[in-house]
Design a protein around this motif. Structure first.
Motif, PDB file in Angstrom:
ATOM      1  N   ASP A  14       0.774  -1.214  -0.062  1.00 18.74           N
ATOM      2  CA  ASP A  14       0.008   0.155  -0.054  1.00 18.74           C
ATOM      3  C   ASP A  14       0.956   1.364  -0.148  1.00 18.74           C
ATOM      4  O   ASP A  14       0.557   2.254  -0.733  1.00 18.74           O
ATOM      5  CB  ASP A  14      -1.037   0.038   1.184  1.00 18.74           C
ATOM      6  CG  ASP A  14      -2.130  -0.794   1.037  1.00 18.74           C
ATOM      7  OD1 ASP A  14      -2.324  -1.570  -0.142  1.00 18.74           O
ATOM      8  OD2 ASP A  14      -2.894  -0.890   1.924  1.00 18.74           O
ATOM      9  N   THR A  15       1.873   1.339   0.659  1.00 24.52           N
ATOM     10  CA  THR A  15       2.598   2.541   0.933  1.00 24.52           C
ATOM     11  C   THR A  15       3.335   2.682  -0.277  1.00 24.52           C
ATOM     12  O   THR A  15       3.550   3.793  -0.977  1.00 24.52           O
ATOM     13  CB  THR A  15       3.755   2.375   2.040  1.00 24.52           C
ATOM     14  OG1 THR A  15       4.288   1.272   2.194  1.00 24.52           O
ATOM     15  CG2 THR A  15       2.932   2.648   3.270  1.00 24.52           C
ATOM     16  N   PHE A  16       4.010   1.559  -1.180  1.00 24.90           N
ATOM     17  CA  PHE A  16       4.446   1.662  -2.250  1.00 24.90           C
ATOM     18  C   PHE A  16       3.561   2.159  -3.426  1.00 24.90           C
ATOM     19  O   PHE A  16       3.919   2.960  -4.240  1.00 24.90           O
ATOM     20  CB  PHE A  16       4.849   0.301  -2.910  1.00 24.90           C
ATOM     21  CG  PHE A  16       5.390   0.178  -4.046  1.00 24.90           C
ATOM     22  CD1 PHE A  16       6.642   0.752  -4.554  1.00 24.90           C
ATOM     23  CD2 PHE A  16       4.701  -0.566  -5.128  1.00 24.90           C
ATOM     24  CE1 PHE A  16       7.129   0.495  -5.791  1.00 24.90           C
ATOM     25  CE2 PHE A  16       5.308  -0.581  -6.371  1.00 24.90           C
ATOM     26  CZ  PHE A  16       6.517  -0.168  -6.808  1.00 24.90           C
ATOM     27  N   ALA A  17       2.250   1.515  -3.468  1.00 24.95           N
ATOM     28  CA  ALA A  17       1.221   2.032  -4.429  1.00 24.95           C
ATOM     29  C   ALA A  17       0.650   3.315  -4.383  1.00 24.95           C
ATOM     30  O   ALA A  17       0.404   4.071  -5.350  1.00 24.95           O
ATOM     31  CB  ALA A  17       0.200   1.059  -4.477  1.00 24.95           C
ATOM     32  N   PHE A  18       0.492   3.940  -3.036  1.00 25.69           N
ATOM     33  CA  PHE A  18      -0.434   5.226  -2.741  1.00 25.69           C
ATOM     34  C   PHE A  18       0.705   6.316  -2.625  1.00 25.69           C
ATOM     35  O   PHE A  18       0.114   7.323  -2.277  1.00 25.69           O
ATOM     36  CB  PHE A  18      -1.363   4.879  -1.877  1.00 25.69           C
ATOM     37  CG  PHE A  18      -2.139   3.646  -2.225  1.00 25.69           C
ATOM     38  CD1 PHE A  18      -2.765   3.595  -3.601  1.00 25.69           C
ATOM     39  CD2 PHE A  18      -2.405   3.000  -1.129  1.00 25.69           C
ATOM     40  CE1 PHE A  18      -3.376   2.477  -4.056  1.00 25.69           C
ATOM     41  CE2 PHE A  18      -3.414   1.704  -1.394  1.00 25.69           C
ATOM     42  CZ  PHE A  18      -3.969   1.669  -3.080  1.00 25.69           C
ATOM     43  N   HIS A  19       2.055   6.014  -2.513  1.00 24.66           N
ATOM     44  CA  HIS A  19       3.083   6.969  -2.074  1.00 24.66           C
ATOM     45  C   HIS A  19       2.859   8.220  -2.972  1.00 24.66           C
ATOM     46  O   HIS A  19       2.874   9.442  -2.543  1.00 24.66           O
ATOM     47  CB  HIS A  19       4.442   6.612  -2.193  1.00 24.66           C
ATOM     48  CG  HIS A  19       5.489   7.792  -2.054  1.00 24.66           C
ATOM     49  ND1 HIS A  19       5.860   7.915  -3.362  1.00 24.66           N
ATOM     50  CD2 HIS A  19       6.178   8.200  -1.129  1.00 24.66           C
ATOM     51  CE1 HIS A  19       6.957   8.764  -3.101  1.00 24.66           C
ATOM     52  NE2 HIS A  19       7.034   8.969  -1.759  1.00 24.66           N
ATOM     53  N   GLY A  74      -6.337   0.283  -7.783  1.00 22.73           N
ATOM     54  CA  GLY A  74      -5.683   0.069  -6.201  1.00 22.73           C
ATOM     55  C   GLY A  74      -5.929  -1.320  -5.688  1.00 22.73           C
ATOM     56  O   GLY A  74      -5.454  -1.380  -4.664  1.00 22.73           O
ATOM     57  N   ALA A  75      -6.424  -2.130  -6.281  1.00 20.83           N
ATOM     58  CA  ALA A  75      -6.780  -3.597  -5.818  1.00 20.83           C
ATOM     59  C   ALA A  75      -5.630  -4.576  -5.578  1.00 20.83           C
ATOM     60  O   ALA A  75      -4.708  -4.094  -6.193  1.00 20.83           O
ATOM     61  CB  ALA A  75      -7.784  -4.217  -6.461  1.00 20.83           C
ATOM     62  N   ALA A  76      -5.809  -5.317  -4.696  1.00 21.88           N
ATOM     63  CA  ALA A  76      -4.820  -6.335  -4.345  1.00 21.88           C
ATOM     64  C   ALA A  76      -5.542  -7.728  -4.647  1.00 21.88           C
ATOM     65  O   ALA A  76      -6.230  -8.297  -3.942  1.00 21.88           O
ATOM     66  CB  ALA A  76      -4.338  -6.399  -2.775  1.00 21.88           C
ATOM     67  N   LEU A  77      -5.083  -8.289  -5.748  1.00 20.85           N
ATOM     68  CA  LEU A  77      -5.588  -9.609  -6.002  1.00 20.85           C
ATOM     69  C   LEU A  77      -4.678 -10.247  -7.294  1.00 20.85           C
ATOM     70  O   LEU A  77      -3.876  -9.404  -7.782  1.00 20.85           O
ATOM     71  CB  LEU A  77      -7.132  -9.728  -6.694  1.00 20.85           C
ATOM     72  CG  LEU A  77      -7.209  -9.189  -8.148  1.00 20.85           C
ATOM     73  CD1 LEU A  77      -8.906  -9.522  -8.343  1.00 20.85           C
ATOM     74  CD2 LEU A  77      -7.384  -7.507  -7.918  1.00 20.85           C
ATOM     75  N   VAL A 218       8.135   3.718   2.533  1.00 21.48           N
ATOM     76  CA  VAL A 218       8.073   2.167   2.449  1.00 21.48           C
ATOM     77  C   VAL A 218       8.397   1.707   3.828  1.00 21.48           C
ATOM     78  O   VAL A 218       7.944   1.048   4.801  1.00 21.48           O
ATOM     79  CB  VAL A 218       8.330   1.385   1.322  1.00 21.48           C
ATOM     80  CG1 VAL A 218       8.055  -0.228   1.592  1.00 21.48           C
ATOM     81  CG2 VAL A 218       7.288   1.612   0.233  1.00 21.48           C
ATOM     82  N   ARG A 219       9.876   2.016   4.042  1.00 19.03           N
ATOM     83  CA  ARG A 219      10.688   1.687   5.084  1.00 19.03           C
ATOM     84  C   ARG A 219      10.307   2.238   6.300  1.00 19.03           C
ATOM     85  O   ARG A 219      10.151   1.494   7.395  1.00 19.03           O
ATOM     86  CB  ARG A 219      11.964   2.000   4.969  1.00 19.03           C
ATOM     87  CG  ARG A 219      12.682   1.247   3.684  1.00 19.03           C
ATOM     88  CD  ARG A 219      12.700  -0.155   4.072  1.00 19.03           C
ATOM     89  NE  ARG A 219      13.568  -0.550   5.446  1.00 19.03           N
ATOM     90  CZ  ARG A 219      13.104  -1.724   5.938  1.00 19.03           C
ATOM     91  NH1 ARG A 219      12.209  -2.363   5.845  1.00 19.03           N
ATOM     92  NH2 ARG A 219      13.953  -1.801   7.210  1.00 19.03           N
ATOM     93  N   TYR A 237       1.952  -8.487  -4.276  1.00 19.54           N
ATOM     94  CA  TYR A 237       0.620  -7.728  -4.079  1.00 19.54           C
ATOM     95  C   TYR A 237       0.358  -6.676  -5.042  1.00 19.54           C
ATOM     96  O   TYR A 237      -0.719  -6.154  -5.205  1.00 19.54           O
ATOM     97  CB  TYR A 237       0.438  -7.443  -2.702  1.00 19.54           C
ATOM     98  CG  TYR A 237       0.451  -8.571  -1.575  1.00 19.54           C
ATOM     99  CD1 TYR A 237      -0.633  -9.673  -1.704  1.00 19.54           C
ATOM    100  CD2 TYR A 237       1.550  -8.844  -0.717  1.00 19.54           C
ATOM    101  CE1 TYR A 237      -0.577 -10.690  -0.802  1.00 19.54           C
ATOM    102  CE2 TYR A 237       1.293  -9.855   0.250  1.00 19.54           C
ATOM    103  CZ  TYR A 237       0.362 -10.674  -0.025  1.00 19.54           C
ATOM    104  OH  TYR A 237       0.375 -11.979   1.128  1.00 19.54           O
ATOM    105  N   VAL A 238       1.335  -6.130  -5.730  1.00 21.08           N
ATOM    106  CA  VAL A 238       1.369  -5.019  -6.600  1.00 21.08           C
ATOM    107  C   VAL A 238       1.364  -5.416  -7.916  1.00 21.08           C
ATOM    108  O   VAL A 238       2.601  -5.683  -8.270  1.00 21.08           O
ATOM    109  CB  VAL A 238       2.259  -3.777  -6.248  1.00 21.08           C
ATOM    110  CG1 VAL A 238       1.555  -2.431  -6.958  1.00 21.08           C
ATOM    111  CG2 VAL A 238       1.921  -3.410  -4.587  1.00 21.08           C
TER     112      VAL A 238
END
Length: 268
Positions: A14-19, A74-77, A218-219, A237-238
């Motif tokens: 999430d932090t990677f995708a929405f940064h 933004g989904a995770a699948l 992220v870290r 997941y991304v």
């Protein structure tokens, strides 16, 4: 400019995708104020429509009902991304289902999958996802249902896999595992929801194009996760479904969540 709240998890995906979105690196129709919470906390807060945008477990869509509408970005699948059941020694799912089993929340997709795979499940204990491995290793519970980065680290706790519920789902349905989606409050203007969907998609694409840009963010939220586990977590997941769920992904969500409420807003 209007400010909107966005609830998502502190996990690396999430932090990677929405940064890029929360740091103003992509065009957005509003300022985005992030609220980072565990996925089950997000699921529970959705009961009252707490956030304008929120990540939700597919297992929580029915409870959210008509309060939220799914966005396609933004989904995770995907394939090979499902939750696992682990124990201290080799056991069958039927055996561990008869004992105390720790779960990361009753509204998580993981628990919904477990109930489908083990309908005779008896006693479950709700724990925050990052406490489950220790609870199993210490004998507080007989087995645990694990999500997120725990799938990469359970062996370090001396535990063994009982079942991969993602593999079970994929073999049973032929569909990707639908873990979570990004949803917007249904009372937001429809045009605004479309613009937010685009902004989230652009944020994911920015993350793919500039993978080092989010490293510090992220870290900062990855707690004790090693850089290697962070990278594996993000890679798992991304994926392309995070840019757009796609018809197959939406079909998987509908198969798992059912038609309760108006969450889907699209037809597969």
């Amino acid at each position: 400019m209007r400010e909107l709240t966005f609830g998502f998890s502190p996990c690396p995906n999430d932090t990677f995708a929405f940064h890029a979105l929360v740091h103003g690196l992509v065009n957005a129709p509003a300022r985005i104020r992030p609220v980072l919470l565990d996925i089950e906390a997000l699921n529970r807060r959705a009961h009252d429509g707490a956030f304008d945008l929120t990540k939700l477990s597919v297992g929580a869509f029915a409870a959210a009902g008509a309060r939220y509408t799914l966005l396609r970005s933004g989904a995770a699948l995907g394939m090979g991304v499902g939750p696992l059941v682990v124990a201290r020694e080799a056991r069958s799912l039927a055996q561990v289902a008869r004992g105390r089993l720790a779960i990361p929340g009753r509204e998580t997709t993981a628990y919904r999958l477990l109930r489908l795979a083990a309908p005779a499940l008896t006693e479950v204990v709700e724990l925050r996802y990052d406490r489950i491995l220790r609870a199993v290793a210490d004998g507080e519970v007989e087995a645990g249902l694990i999500i997120h980065e725990s799938r990469f680290t359970y062996a370090e706790h001396g535990l063994v896999q009982v079942i991969d519920l993602g593999d079970w789902w994929e073999r049973t349905t032929g569909l990707p595992v639908p873990l979570a989606g990004i949803c917007a409050r249904s009372d937001l203007d429809a045009t605004l929801r479309v613009d937010l969907e685009r902004a989230i998609r652009d944020s994911v694409q920015y993350a793919f194009d500039h993978p080092a840009a989010s490293r510090d963010y992220v870290r900062a939220h990855a707690q004790e996760m090693s850089p290697e586990v962070c990278a594996r977590h993000i890679a798992l997941y991304v994926n392309a479904h995070s840019l757009d769920i796609g018809d197959e992904g939406l079909a998987a969500m509908q198969r798992l969540a059912g038609g309760a409420g108006q969450w889907y807003g699209y037809t597969a």
